[in-house]
Write a protein that holds these residues in place. Sequence first.
Motif, PDB file in Angstrom:
ATOM      1  N   ALA A  48      15.546   0.103   4.097  1.00 55.14           N
ATOM      2  CA  ALA A  48      14.789   1.059   4.043  1.00 55.14           C
ATOM      3  C   ALA A  48      14.822   1.975   2.915  1.00 55.14           C
ATOM      4  O   ALA A  48      13.202   2.434   2.658  1.00 55.14           O
ATOM      5  CB  ALA A  48      15.243   1.934   5.601  1.00 55.14           C
ATOM      6  N   GLU A  49      15.864   2.333   2.629  1.00 58.52           N
ATOM      7  CA  GLU A  49      15.714   3.405   1.339  1.00 58.52           C
ATOM      8  C   GLU A  49      15.033   2.542  -0.021  1.00 58.52           C
ATOM      9  O   GLU A  49      14.095   3.077  -0.811  1.00 58.52           O
ATOM     10  CB  GLU A  49      17.185   3.801   1.013  1.00 58.52           C
ATOM     11  CG  GLU A  49      16.982   4.555  -0.281  1.00 58.52           C
ATOM     12  CD  GLU A  49      18.197   5.431  -0.400  1.00 58.52           C
ATOM     13  OE1 GLU A  49      18.753   5.446  -1.593  1.00 58.52           O
ATOM     14  OE2 GLU A  49      18.762   6.039   0.294  1.00 58.52           O
ATOM     15  N   GLU A  50      15.012   1.174   0.074  1.00 60.73           N
ATOM     16  CA  GLU A  50      14.629   0.415  -1.139  1.00 60.73           C
ATOM     17  C   GLU A  50      13.116   0.466  -0.951  1.00 60.73           C
ATOM     18  O   GLU A  50      12.310   0.762  -1.920  1.00 60.73           O
ATOM     19  CB  GLU A  50      15.041  -0.856  -0.975  1.00 60.73           C
ATOM     20  CG  GLU A  50      16.593  -1.108  -1.540  1.00 60.73           C
ATOM     21  CD  GLU A  50      17.141  -2.554  -1.641  1.00 60.73           C
ATOM     22  OE1 GLU A  50      16.376  -3.365  -1.170  1.00 60.73           O
ATOM     23  OE2 GLU A  50      18.246  -2.621  -2.046  1.00 60.73           O
ATOM     24  N   THR A  51      12.607   0.282   0.070  1.00 60.89           N
ATOM     25  CA  THR A  51      11.106   0.608   0.411  1.00 60.89           C
ATOM     26  C   THR A  51      10.525   1.821   0.288  1.00 60.89           C
ATOM     27  O   THR A  51       9.497   1.601  -0.406  1.00 60.89           O
ATOM     28  CB  THR A  51      11.043  -0.149   2.122  1.00 60.89           C
ATOM     29  OG1 THR A  51      11.231  -1.268   2.244  1.00 60.89           O
ATOM     30  CG2 THR A  51       9.393   0.012   2.277  1.00 60.89           C
ATOM     31  N   ILE A  52      11.509   2.723   0.662  1.00 60.26           N
ATOM     32  CA  ILE A  52      10.744   4.265   0.390  1.00 60.26           C
ATOM     33  C   ILE A  52      10.609   4.503  -0.937  1.00 60.26           C
ATOM     34  O   ILE A  52       9.830   5.011  -1.371  1.00 60.26           O
ATOM     35  CB  ILE A  52      11.721   4.930   1.225  1.00 60.26           C
ATOM     36  CG1 ILE A  52      11.770   5.165   2.802  1.00 60.26           C
ATOM     37  CG2 ILE A  52      11.318   6.695   0.859  1.00 60.26           C
ATOM     38  CD1 ILE A  52      12.567   5.832   3.527  1.00 60.26           C
ATOM     39  N   ARG A  53      11.841   4.097  -1.637  1.00 60.33           N
ATOM     40  CA  ARG A  53      11.758   4.228  -2.886  1.00 60.33           C
ATOM     41  C   ARG A  53      10.592   3.767  -3.833  1.00 60.33           C
ATOM     42  O   ARG A  53       9.924   4.253  -4.563  1.00 60.33           O
ATOM     43  CB  ARG A  53      13.277   3.857  -3.697  1.00 60.33           C
ATOM     44  CG  ARG A  53      14.163   4.904  -3.541  1.00 60.33           C
ATOM     45  CD  ARG A  53      15.428   4.004  -3.919  1.00 60.33           C
ATOM     46  NE  ARG A  53      16.705   5.048  -3.974  1.00 60.33           N
ATOM     47  CZ  ARG A  53      16.927   5.921  -4.632  1.00 60.33           C
ATOM     48  NH1 ARG A  53      16.510   5.971  -5.877  1.00 60.33           N
ATOM     49  NH2 ARG A  53      18.252   6.624  -4.339  1.00 60.33           N
ATOM     50  N   ALA A  54      10.457   2.500  -3.400  1.00 59.01           N
ATOM     51  CA  ALA A  54       9.260   1.675  -3.979  1.00 59.01           C
ATOM     52  C   ALA A  54       7.774   2.426  -3.752  1.00 59.01           C
ATOM     53  O   ALA A  54       6.988   2.602  -4.642  1.00 59.01           O
ATOM     54  CB  ALA A  54       9.215   0.049  -3.450  1.00 59.01           C
ATOM     55  N   VAL A  55       7.602   2.834  -2.702  1.00 60.18           N
ATOM     56  CA  VAL A  55       6.355   3.610  -2.045  1.00 60.18           C
ATOM     57  C   VAL A  55       6.245   4.824  -3.100  1.00 60.18           C
ATOM     58  O   VAL A  55       5.162   5.145  -3.690  1.00 60.18           O
ATOM     59  CB  VAL A  55       6.197   3.849  -0.750  1.00 60.18           C
ATOM     60  CG1 VAL A  55       5.012   4.650  -0.550  1.00 60.18           C
ATOM     61  CG2 VAL A  55       6.185   2.603   0.257  1.00 60.18           C
ATOM     62  N   ILE A  56       7.346   5.668  -3.046  1.00 58.70           N
ATOM     63  CA  ILE A  56       7.254   6.919  -3.951  1.00 58.70           C
ATOM     64  C   ILE A  56       7.031   6.583  -5.309  1.00 58.70           C
ATOM     65  O   ILE A  56       6.159   7.535  -6.048  1.00 58.70           O
ATOM     66  CB  ILE A  56       8.747   7.570  -3.657  1.00 58.70           C
ATOM     67  CG1 ILE A  56       8.709   8.236  -2.476  1.00 58.70           C
ATOM     68  CG2 ILE A  56       8.824   8.696  -4.869  1.00 58.70           C
ATOM     69  CD1 ILE A  56       9.787   8.780  -2.014  1.00 58.70           C
ATOM     70  N   ALA A  57       7.557   5.645  -6.001  1.00 57.07           N
ATOM     71  CA  ALA A  57       7.617   5.206  -7.292  1.00 57.07           C
ATOM     72  C   ALA A  57       6.084   4.878  -7.634  1.00 57.07           C
ATOM     73  O   ALA A  57       5.507   5.082  -8.703  1.00 57.07           O
ATOM     74  CB  ALA A  57       8.434   3.882  -7.796  1.00 57.07           C
ATOM     75  N   SER A  58       5.541   4.236  -6.739  1.00 57.96           N
ATOM     76  CA  SER A  58       3.941   3.594  -7.007  1.00 57.96           C
ATOM     77  C   SER A  58       3.008   4.885  -6.758  1.00 57.96           C
ATOM     78  O   SER A  58       1.873   4.898  -7.367  1.00 57.96           O
ATOM     79  CB  SER A  58       3.834   2.538  -6.020  1.00 57.96           C
ATOM     80  OG  SER A  58       3.616   3.259  -4.775  1.00 57.96           O
ATOM     81  N   ARG A  59       3.170   5.961  -5.975  1.00 59.07           N
ATOM     82  CA  ARG A  59       2.292   6.982  -5.670  1.00 59.07           C
ATOM     83  C   ARG A  59       2.738   8.384  -6.327  1.00 59.07           C
ATOM     84  O   ARG A  59       1.668   9.035  -6.743  1.00 59.07           O
ATOM     85  CB  ARG A  59       2.447   7.224  -4.130  1.00 59.07           C
ATOM     86  CG  ARG A  59       1.750   5.884  -3.471  1.00 59.07           C
ATOM     87  CD  ARG A  59       1.388   6.578  -2.184  1.00 59.07           C
ATOM     88  NE  ARG A  59       0.449   7.729  -2.313  1.00 59.07           N
ATOM     89  CZ  ARG A  59      -0.576   8.123  -1.254  1.00 59.07           C
ATOM     90  NH1 ARG A  59      -0.725   7.352  -0.492  1.00 59.07           N
ATOM     91  NH2 ARG A  59      -1.142   9.168  -1.392  1.00 59.07           N
ATOM     92  N   ALA A  60       3.845   8.877  -6.451  1.00 58.33           N
ATOM     93  CA  ALA A  60       4.176  10.056  -7.003  1.00 58.33           C
ATOM     94  C   ALA A  60       5.514   9.909  -7.571  1.00 58.33           C
ATOM     95  O   ALA A  60       6.533  10.585  -6.926  1.00 58.33           O
ATOM     96  CB  ALA A  60       4.072  11.239  -5.939  1.00 58.33           C
ATOM     97  N   PRO A  61       5.704   9.479  -8.952  1.00 58.09           N
ATOM     98  CA  PRO A  61       7.072   9.143  -9.324  1.00 58.09           C
ATOM     99  C   PRO A  61       7.896  10.489  -9.829  1.00 58.09           C
ATOM    100  O   PRO A  61       6.937  11.381 -10.029  1.00 58.09           O
ATOM    101  CB  PRO A  61       6.872   8.410 -10.483  1.00 58.09           C
ATOM    102  CG  PRO A  61       5.276   8.493 -10.911  1.00 58.09           C
ATOM    103  CD  PRO A  61       4.713   8.789  -9.518  1.00 58.09           C
ATOM    104  N   GLY A  62       9.176  10.605  -9.513  1.00 55.76           N
ATOM    105  CA  GLY A  62       9.825  11.693 -10.028  1.00 55.76           C
ATOM    106  C   GLY A  62      11.352  11.269  -9.663  1.00 55.76           C
ATOM    107  O   GLY A  62      11.722  10.005  -9.586  1.00 55.76           O
ATOM    108  N   ALA A  63      12.311  12.219  -9.860  1.00 56.73           N
ATOM    109  CA  ALA A  63      13.652  11.676  -9.389  1.00 56.73           C
ATOM    110  C   ALA A  63      13.843  11.668  -8.017  1.00 56.73           C
ATOM    111  O   ALA A  63      13.032  12.152  -7.167  1.00 56.73           O
ATOM    112  CB  ALA A  63      14.573  12.759  -9.836  1.00 56.73           C
ATOM    113  N   ILE A  64      14.499  10.689  -7.667  1.00 56.65           N
ATOM    114  CA  ILE A  64      14.785  10.314  -6.269  1.00 56.65           C
ATOM    115  C   ILE A  64      16.353  10.549  -5.919  1.00 56.65           C
ATOM    116  O   ILE A  64      17.116   9.712  -6.431  1.00 56.65           O
ATOM    117  CB  ILE A  64      14.467   8.944  -5.700  1.00 56.65           C
ATOM    118  CG1 ILE A  64      12.820   8.593  -6.194  1.00 56.65           C
ATOM    119  CG2 ILE A  64      14.776   8.624  -4.342  1.00 56.65           C
ATOM    120  CD1 ILE A  64      12.353   7.443  -6.064  1.00 56.65           C
TER     121      ILE A  64
END
Length: 256
Positions: A48-64
């Motif tokens: 689940a975290e891998e999926t969440i990270r991918a969505v964030i990176a594609s839309r609003a990248p920053g530190a995670i």
Amino acid sequence: MNVTHLLETAAEAARAVGPLLRDAFRSRPQVRAKSDFHDPVTEHDRAAEETIRAVIASRAPGAIVGEEGGTTGSGDLTWYVDPIDGTANFAAGLPFFCVSIAAAAGGEVLAGVVYDPVRGDEFTATTGGAWCNGVPIRSAGAGRDREAMLLTSYPGPHDLALEGEEALRGFGRLVESFASVRRTGSAALQLAHVAAGWSDVTYGTSVSPWDVAAGALLVRQAGGVYLGDPLAPGGYLAHVGGFDLAGSCLAGAAPR
């Protein structure tokens, strides 16, 4: 920063893992221990975290900053991600767990989502308000202990190690003082319920930012009170607006 875009990104990321978590729920997944046997993790947390990270990176990248994947990326924007807050509940089949995602910049939480995939409740907040399933929420309820529902993780193993039997006596005082006390196992979802006015007080002594950042924003924007720093490890106390904390047995426990 555009808080609407941040909220839309967080909500999309949370919803993206809903089917995965619902399908895996009550499958009794294999559990591994992290720091100790009280701190479980499953393959579904990591997926689940891998999926969440991918969505964030594609839309609003920053530190995670993620519970499972640590800190990656950089920039003025920081995301705090807990893919399953309440993993022990999830793994055992108890329907009290959630996805918690928050965006922060300049030491301030700007947007957050707490998503309950079993019930389908999506709690959202920005600096402009708080909602559940798109409907504005108001953190209102009991005014004093004897009328209030308390949700807490206290005492946990950490508290017992530090305080010994005094922690058990402290829990006894909570049971005596509050109308009802429940140990539900998910700080993020507990905060969301206080924000919605479904419970009155929630308290914990040892949490990380990914546990509480989104929930703290929810409570504050719904008109409740959150005490503690949601972007630093430590304790927290939150309650509905109008609750008499000064007269509560928890008054001395409130973080400063």
